[in-house]
Design a protein around this motif. Structure first.
Motif, PDB file in Angstrom:
ATOM      1  N   GLY A   1     -79.388 -61.104 -43.716  1.00 28.26           N
ATOM      2  CA  GLY A   1     -80.110 -60.320 -42.729  1.00 28.26           C
ATOM      3  C   GLY A   1     -80.256 -58.884 -43.184  1.00 28.26           C
ATOM      4  N   ALA A   2     -81.066 -58.149 -42.444  1.00 30.99           N
ATOM      5  CA  ALA A   2     -81.243 -56.732 -42.716  1.00 30.99           C
ATOM      6  C   ALA A   2     -80.002 -55.968 -42.277  1.00 30.99           C
ATOM      7  N   PRO A   3     -79.860 -54.698 -42.664  1.00 31.94           N
ATOM      8  CA  PRO A   3     -78.698 -53.909 -42.234  1.00 31.94           C
ATOM      9  C   PRO A   3     -78.596 -53.833 -40.714  1.00 31.94           C
ATOM     10  N   GLY A   4     -77.372 -53.906 -40.204  1.00 32.12           N
ATOM     11  CA  GLY A   4     -77.139 -53.709 -38.778  1.00 32.12           C
ATOM     12  C   GLY A   4     -77.449 -54.885 -37.893  1.00 32.12           C
ATOM     13  N   THR A   5     -77.543 -56.103 -38.456  1.00 34.78           N
ATOM     14  CA  THR A   5     -77.882 -57.276 -37.641  1.00 34.78           C
ATOM     15  C   THR A   5     -76.653 -58.093 -37.243  1.00 34.78           C
ATOM     16  N   ALA A   6     -75.477 -57.536 -37.350  1.00 38.03           N
ATOM     17  CA  ALA A   6     -74.220 -58.133 -36.860  1.00 38.03           C
ATOM     18  C   ALA A   6     -73.716 -59.290 -37.716  1.00 38.03           C
ATOM     19  N   LYS A   7     -74.048 -59.305 -38.995  1.00 40.56           N
ATOM     20  CA  LYS A   7     -73.582 -60.381 -39.879  1.00 40.56           C
ATOM     21  C   LYS A   7     -72.057 -60.389 -39.970  1.00 40.56           C
ATOM     22  N   THR A   8     -71.471 -59.243 -40.260  1.00 42.85           N
ATOM     23  CA  THR A   8     -70.018 -59.176 -40.423  1.00 42.85           C
ATOM     24  C   THR A   8     -69.312 -59.459 -39.103  1.00 42.85           C
ATOM     25  N   THR A   9     -69.876 -58.980 -38.006  1.00 44.03           N
ATOM     26  CA  THR A   9     -69.289 -59.235 -36.689  1.00 44.03           C
ATOM     27  C   THR A   9     -69.223 -60.724 -36.398  1.00 44.03           C
TER      28      THR A   9
ATOM     29  N   ASN B   1     -90.473 -50.882 -36.599  1.00 46.21           N
ATOM     30  CA  ASN B   1     -91.469 -51.077 -37.652  1.00 46.21           C
ATOM     31  C   ASN B   1     -91.221 -50.206 -38.879  1.00 46.21           C
ATOM     32  N   ASP B   2     -90.201 -49.360 -38.821  1.00 43.33           N
ATOM     33  CA  ASP B   2     -89.891 -48.489 -39.950  1.00 43.33           C
ATOM     34  C   ASP B   2     -89.141 -49.271 -41.025  1.00 43.33           C
ATOM     35  N   GLU B   3     -89.466 -49.033 -42.279  1.00 43.31           N
ATOM     36  CA  GLU B   3     -88.825 -49.778 -43.363  1.00 43.31           C
ATOM     37  C   GLU B   3     -87.341 -49.461 -43.489  1.00 43.31           C
ATOM     38  N   ASN B   4     -86.891 -48.335 -42.922  1.00 36.60           N
ATOM     39  CA  ASN B   4     -85.477 -47.971 -42.963  1.00 36.60           C
ATOM     40  C   ASN B   4     -84.771 -48.225 -41.629  1.00 36.60           C
ATOM     41  N   PHE B   5     -85.347 -49.072 -40.805  1.00 32.97           N
ATOM     42  CA  PHE B   5     -84.760 -49.383 -39.497  1.00 32.97           C
ATOM     43  C   PHE B   5     -83.367 -49.974 -39.660  1.00 32.97           C
ATOM     44  N   GLY B   6     -82.387 -49.417 -38.946  1.00 32.56           N
ATOM     45  CA  GLY B   6     -80.995 -49.823 -39.097  1.00 32.56           C
ATOM     46  C   GLY B   6     -80.502 -50.811 -38.070  1.00 32.56           C
ATOM     47  N   ASN B   7     -81.405 -51.381 -37.256  1.00 31.69           N
ATOM     48  CA  ASN B   7     -81.050 -52.378 -36.254  1.00 31.69           C
ATOM     49  C   ASN B   7     -79.961 -51.875 -35.302  1.00 31.69           C
ATOM     50  N   GLY B   8     -78.940 -52.698 -35.054  1.00 27.89           N
ATOM     51  CA  GLY B   8     -77.953 -52.376 -34.029  1.00 27.89           C
ATOM     52  C   GLY B   8     -77.255 -51.045 -34.215  1.00 27.89           C
ATOM     53  N   ARG B   9     -77.123 -50.607 -35.445  1.00 25.85           N
ATOM     54  CA  ARG B   9     -76.457 -49.318 -35.697  1.00 25.85           C
ATOM     55  C   ARG B   9     -77.245 -48.158 -35.099  1.00 25.85           C
TER      56      ARG B   9
END
Length: 319
Positions: free
Chosen positions: A69-77, A243-251
């Motif tokens: 997944g992209a950064p901040g999508t709760a993978k580690t959680t 829509n930003d390419e640097n979107f950090g999701n949940g963070r």
């Protein structure tokens, strides 16, 4: 990265009022497919345990997974919650849990990486290898330390695929552009790794309404009360950010909430410095205003603008 290792003691377990399955279902926004996959894994392991208890031949199940997944999508959680579910359901021989960065498998000298990787599997039952691609680094070809660790990793996955839970987590999938598809680089480093991964969990990026719900959850956890009209500006802000390419999701939901806290502190303590500190009560401390949210959004937009840098202006011909 926050590290979780070791067994939980009885005293700590008694303080936990909710099961890991409830936390998975109730605390995490969206990701229905991921939650379903986690429960499928639990069900097949309970099914195999039942077959064994009935004296039947146990079906083979390789408990090795990859989370993309992209950064901040709760993978580690989710990986940590999945490990905790395995512990609570007693689905593994032991419950020793560890979460390490991929680079930590590399030794300090030639010949050190293999025993270090072997020890990781000997000492733990639930192994989460976060940012797994950091094991191979940014090189087109892994160095000798990486090759040694990967070779031993392949051996351990073959020997312990059924009596351990192993999760590789990192950036990858359809929401990540090719240059940042780091997990593909990791998989390509050794064909033996991919063939030993049983299933892939894909974590999609959050939508603007989901980001608003994550923001709300941060506020609830911290004991803040949001105004009635809080959702509209938050959703509108994230409608652009997703829509930003640097979107950090949940963070980014967490970061925006922290900015709201700053705005509240400025407003409330500013009054206190003006001699009104005695008028500050619990309600005032907890109650967020729409002006706090609007101020936080303005600051977030300005910071995003600064991070993006100067916008290129193309020269025009004519007047």
């Amino acid at each position: 990265m926050e590290r979780f290792a070791g067994k939980r003691g009885p005293a700590e377990q008694n303080t936990e009022t909710r099961s890991a399955i409830r936390c998975l279902r109730e605390d995490l926004i969206g990701m229905d497919q991921v939650k379903e996959q986690v429960m499928e894994t639990v069900q097949v392991m309970k099914f195999n345990r039942l077959r064994k208890e009935m004296g039947m031949k146990k079906s083979s199940y390789h408990n090795v997974h990859m989370m993309l997944g992209a950064p901040g999508t709760a993978k580690t959680t989710v990986a940590k919650l999945m490990g905790k579910i395995m512990e609570e359901e007693k689905l593994l021989p032991g419950s020793q849990f560890t979460c390490v960065n991929g680079a930590e498998l590399k030794g300090m000298y030639v010949g050190h990486s293999a025993p270090k990787t072997k020890a990781l599997f000997e000492e733990n039952d639930i192994i989460v290898i976060d940012e797994a691609y950091s094991l191979t680094g940014d090189r087109s070809e892994p160095d000798s330390f990486s090759r040694e660790a990967i070779a031993q990793l392949v051996i351990e996955l073959e020997e312990h695929a059924e009596d351990k839970l192993v999760i590789f987590a990192g950036y990858g999938g359809t929401d990540v552009d090719e240059k940042n598809n780091k997990m593909k680089e990791f998989i390509d480093a050794n064909p033996g790794i991919k063939s030993r991964i049983n299933s892939t969990f894909y974590f999609p990026s959050y939508t603007a309404p989901e980001m608003a719900e994550i923001f709300k959850k941060h506020a609830e956890i911290s004991g803040y009360e949001l105004p009635e009209n809080w959702k509209e500006p938050i959703t509108a802000y994230f409608s652009t950010r997703v829509n930003d390419e640097n979107f950090g999701n949940g963070r980014e939901a967490r970061a925006l909430f922290e900015k709201v806290s700053v705005q509240m502190a400025k407003r409330i303590m500013g009054d206190a410095n003006g001699g009104l500190q005695n008028s500050i009560n619990e309600k005032a401390i907890k109650q967020c205003r729409i002006s706090d949210i609007e101020g936080a959004i303005r600051r977030a937009r300005e910071e995003n603008k600064q991070i993006s840098g100067r916008v290129k202006v193309h020269n025009r011909i004519g007047f």
